[in-house]
Enzyme design. Sequence first.
Site, PDB file in Angstrom:
ATOM      1  N   HIS A 192     -51.082  75.738  53.162  1.00 19.92           N
ATOM      2  CA  HIS A 192     -50.155  76.858  53.341  1.00 19.92           C
ATOM      3  C   HIS A 192     -49.695  76.973  54.786  1.00 19.92           C
ATOM      4  CE1 HIS A 192     -51.416  79.536  49.720  1.00 19.92           C
ATOM      5  NE2 HIS A 192     -51.400  78.274  49.391  1.00 19.92           N
ATOM      6  N   ARG A 207     -50.101  76.355  36.353  1.00 18.62           N
ATOM      7  CA  ARG A 207     -51.001  76.714  37.459  1.00 18.62           C
ATOM      8  C   ARG A 207     -52.260  77.461  37.031  1.00 18.62           C
ATOM      9  NH1 ARG A 207     -50.554  76.692  42.186  1.00 18.62           N
ATOM     10  NH2 ARG A 207     -50.887  78.896  42.686  1.00 18.62           N
ATOM     11  N   ARG A 234     -46.939  74.036  51.434  1.00 16.55           N
ATOM     12  CA  ARG A 234     -46.202  75.214  50.988  1.00 16.55           C
ATOM     13  C   ARG A 234     -45.705  75.943  52.224  1.00 16.55           C
ATOM     14  NH1 ARG A 234     -48.622  80.661  48.081  1.00 16.55           N
ATOM     15  NH2 ARG A 234     -48.654  81.372  50.238  1.00 16.55           N
ATOM     16  N   GLU A 262     -42.540  78.135  42.864  1.00 14.86           N
ATOM     17  CA  GLU A 262     -43.663  78.754  42.136  1.00 14.86           C
ATOM     18  C   GLU A 262     -43.399  80.218  41.807  1.00 14.86           C
ATOM     19  OE1 GLU A 262     -47.304  78.143  44.205  1.00 14.86           O
ATOM     20  OE2 GLU A 262     -48.183  80.029  43.525  1.00 14.86           O
ATOM     21  N   ASP A 285     -59.401  83.502  47.120  1.00  9.49           N
ATOM     22  CA  ASP A 285     -60.165  84.366  46.213  1.00  9.49           C
ATOM     23  C   ASP A 285     -60.779  83.568  45.062  1.00  9.49           C
ATOM     24  OD1 ASP A 285     -57.139  84.621  46.050  1.00  9.49           O
ATOM     25  OD2 ASP A 285     -57.640  85.279  44.030  1.00  9.49           O
ATOM     26  N   ASN A 343     -59.769  88.889  41.911  1.00 14.18           N
ATOM     27  CA  ASN A 343     -59.458  89.589  43.157  1.00 14.18           C
ATOM     28  C   ASN A 343     -59.015  91.031  42.927  1.00 14.18           C
ATOM     29  OD1 ASN A 343     -59.233  89.765  45.912  1.00 14.18           O
ATOM     30  ND2 ASN A 343     -57.383  88.502  46.084  1.00 14.18           N
ATOM     31  N   TYR A 391     -45.050  88.469  51.603  1.00 14.44           N
ATOM     32  CA  TYR A 391     -46.138  87.745  50.953  1.00 14.44           C
ATOM     33  C   TYR A 391     -46.287  86.357  51.598  1.00 14.44           C
ATOM     34  CZ  TYR A 391     -48.557  84.461  48.169  1.00 14.44           C
ATOM     35  OH  TYR A 391     -49.416  83.452  47.824  1.00 14.44           O
ATOM     36  N   GLU A 428     -53.758  73.323  44.728  1.00 17.56           N
ATOM     37  CA  GLU A 428     -53.591  74.217  45.886  1.00 17.56           C
ATOM     38  C   GLU A 428     -54.912  74.287  46.661  1.00 17.56           C
ATOM     39  OE1 GLU A 428     -52.820  78.323  44.873  1.00 17.56           O
ATOM     40  OE2 GLU A 428     -51.888  78.727  46.803  1.00 17.56           O
ATOM     41  N   ASP A 444     -43.515  79.654  47.161  1.00 20.10           N
ATOM     42  CA  ASP A 444     -44.025  80.634  46.192  1.00 20.10           C
ATOM     43  C   ASP A 444     -43.215  81.927  46.295  1.00 20.10           C
ATOM     44  OD1 ASP A 444     -45.524  82.269  44.537  1.00 20.10           O
ATOM     45  OD2 ASP A 444     -47.449  81.881  45.525  1.00 20.10           O
ATOM     46  N   GLU A 452     -50.524  81.199  37.549  1.00 15.14           N
ATOM     47  CA  GLU A 452     -51.793  81.552  38.201  1.00 15.14           C
ATOM     48  C   GLU A 452     -52.383  82.845  37.660  1.00 15.14           C
ATOM     49  OE1 GLU A 452     -50.362  81.591  42.304  1.00 15.14           O
ATOM     50  OE2 GLU A 452     -50.678  83.745  42.386  1.00 15.14           O
ATOM     51  N   TRP A 462     -45.824  93.007  43.452  1.00 12.87           N
ATOM     52  CA  TRP A 462     -46.297  92.468  44.730  1.00 12.87           C
ATOM     53  C   TRP A 462     -46.399  90.965  44.625  1.00 12.87           C
ATOM     54  CZ3 TRP A 462     -50.728  89.662  46.124  1.00 12.87           C
ATOM     55  CH2 TRP A 462     -50.724  89.295  47.507  1.00 12.87           C
ATOM     56  N   HIS A 491     -43.833  84.492  44.182  1.00 17.11           N
ATOM     57  CA  HIS A 491     -44.789  85.550  43.842  1.00 17.11           C
ATOM     58  C   HIS A 491     -44.222  86.580  42.865  1.00 17.11           C
ATOM     59  CE1 HIS A 491     -48.658  87.566  45.079  1.00 17.11           C
ATOM     60  NE2 HIS A 491     -48.977  86.297  45.130  1.00 17.11           N
ATOM     61  N   HIS A 535     -54.103  76.816  40.714  1.00 21.62           N
ATOM     62  CA  HIS A 535     -54.215  77.849  41.741  1.00 21.62           C
ATOM     63  C   HIS A 535     -55.485  77.580  42.569  1.00 21.62           C
ATOM     64  CE1 HIS A 535     -54.558  82.500  42.476  1.00 21.62           C
ATOM     65  NE2 HIS A 535     -53.899  81.910  43.456  1.00 21.62           N
TER      66      HIS A 535
HETATM   67  O1  EZ4 Z   1     -51.568  86.002  45.933  1.00 19.95           O
HETATM   68  O2  EZ4 Z   1     -54.647  84.544  44.861  1.00 19.95           O
HETATM   69  O3  EZ4 Z   1     -50.435  80.751  45.205  1.00 19.95           O
HETATM   70  N1  EZ4 Z   1     -51.197  81.551  45.603  1.00 19.95           N
HETATM   71  C1  EZ4 Z   1     -51.078  82.880  45.463  1.00 19.95           C
HETATM   72  C2  EZ4 Z   1     -52.234  83.689  45.972  1.00 19.95           C
HETATM   73  C3  EZ4 Z   1     -52.369  85.054  45.307  1.00 19.95           C
HETATM   74  C4  EZ4 Z   1     -53.803  85.522  45.406  1.00 19.95           C
HETATM   75  C5  EZ4 Z   1     -54.014  86.847  44.706  1.00 19.95           C
HETATM   76  O4  EZ4 Z   1     -55.359  87.147  44.617  1.00 19.95           O
HETATM   77  O5  EZ4 Z   1     -50.098  83.353  44.957  1.00 19.95           O
HETATM   78  O6  EZ4 Z   1     -52.129  83.813  47.376  1.00 19.95           O
HETATM   79 CO    CO Z   2     -48.938  81.793  43.949  1.00 16.82          CO
END
Ligand code: EZ4
Ligand code: CO
Length: 402
Positions: free
Chosen positions: A122, A283, A147, A236, A316, A37, A159, A339, A210, A262, A402, A212, A312
């Site tokens: 999600h 993951r 999630r 996560e 994407d 991605n 996010y 997921e 998550d 991931e 991010w 992130h 994961h």
């Molecule tokens: O942000 O795959 O757990 N899932 C994630 C995703 C990631 C994207 C980034 O390309 O963290 O939503």
């Molecule tokens: Co994630």
Amino acid sequence: MKIIDAKVIVTCPGRNFVTIKITTDQGLYGIGDATLNGRELAVASYLQDHLIPCLIGRDASRIEDIWQFFYRGAYWRRGPVGMTAIAAIDVALWDIKAKAANMPLYQLLGGRSRDGVMVYGHANGRDIAETVAEVGRYIDMGYKAIRAQTGVPGLASTYGVSGDKMYYEPADGNLPTENLWSTSKYLNSVPKLFETLRDTYGFDHHLLHDTHHRLTPIEAAQLGKSLEPYKLFWLEDAVPAELQEGFRLFRQHTTTPIAVGEVFSSIHDCQQLISEQLIDYIRTTIVHGGGITHLRRIAHLAELYHVRTGFHGATDLSPVTMGAALHFDTWVPNFGIQEYMRHTPETDEVFPHDYHFDNGYLKIGETPGHGVDIDEAKAAKYPYQRAYLPVNRLEDGTMFNW
Ligand code: EZ4
Ligand code: CO
């Protein structure tokens, strides 16, 4: 069985996907996902300009040898671009081998270990009330595991929180969108979400969250501890995992199960995390981790240390990766969860596939191979469109994760 052709197909049915199609002299072909991605064309070029010239004429049945040729032969090992390219070829070759055997891929891996693959969906909302309602919607759809992500008061965007409830796509900009992040605001909001969720729905469903990659080990420890009463399935990516030993600090303070990986591209990214039992779920997935050939090694290492898989599966990762992952999940002894973010109808049309959602599980059919194809005529209707993932800054302007 000689490889006579290999081509890279780039298509954007709502989001970008890079796919390899490898054809043999016996008329069989295999499909592999090569989508990374926000950096898609780097992998397309890596395949097109550097790997495919070495692939033509090789024996398609020699999957391990081809994997080693490209891994060792690059001299420059590992890394997301190279490992995604190798993964795409690997998955396409497993697809060919299974088609040649006239068997679904899971049979070649060792056969069925379970009837269905438990997935998590999600649920997200701008505030706690909206997220709680969304979790209810997922429960009604039959999900066993969900999630939950919610907007953070005081932050304009978060996010995992999207306008479109069905399809979440974070790569939203022709140039990267800039978001603001505040760890203290975030840490104040999350325990309230899970307290409300357990008060509303009880403890019969698995809940996940998550972070992130946005906390330090001690912040992650605080969050893990504060979530203990709500019995999460996992927390996560609480901490970026370049410093694997950093997870010791996090781990020793909380019994909340930990998932990470991931963004990893090889077993060397998680060797210490697994062998020191610093995580509960790994993951790393097929498309970004060197394919089935390499993920098998990661899963076997993990099994020794009571670590289970939790691939994961965001949008994407194309339906090709989902198909291959579901065959892997159907076989792998130390399976944890998968997921699952739904792809759009346009994507599903470009990638016809033999898996379906059934009451909280994804189930694969008996089509030989991994059961996912690409409709090249439909793919050609959707040209590549540059799209970046967002970036984050702290409120004082400092670049953040991010
Ligand atoms: O942000 O795959 O757990 N899932 C994630 C995703 C990631 C994207 C980034 O390309 O963290 O939503
Ligand atoms: Co994630």
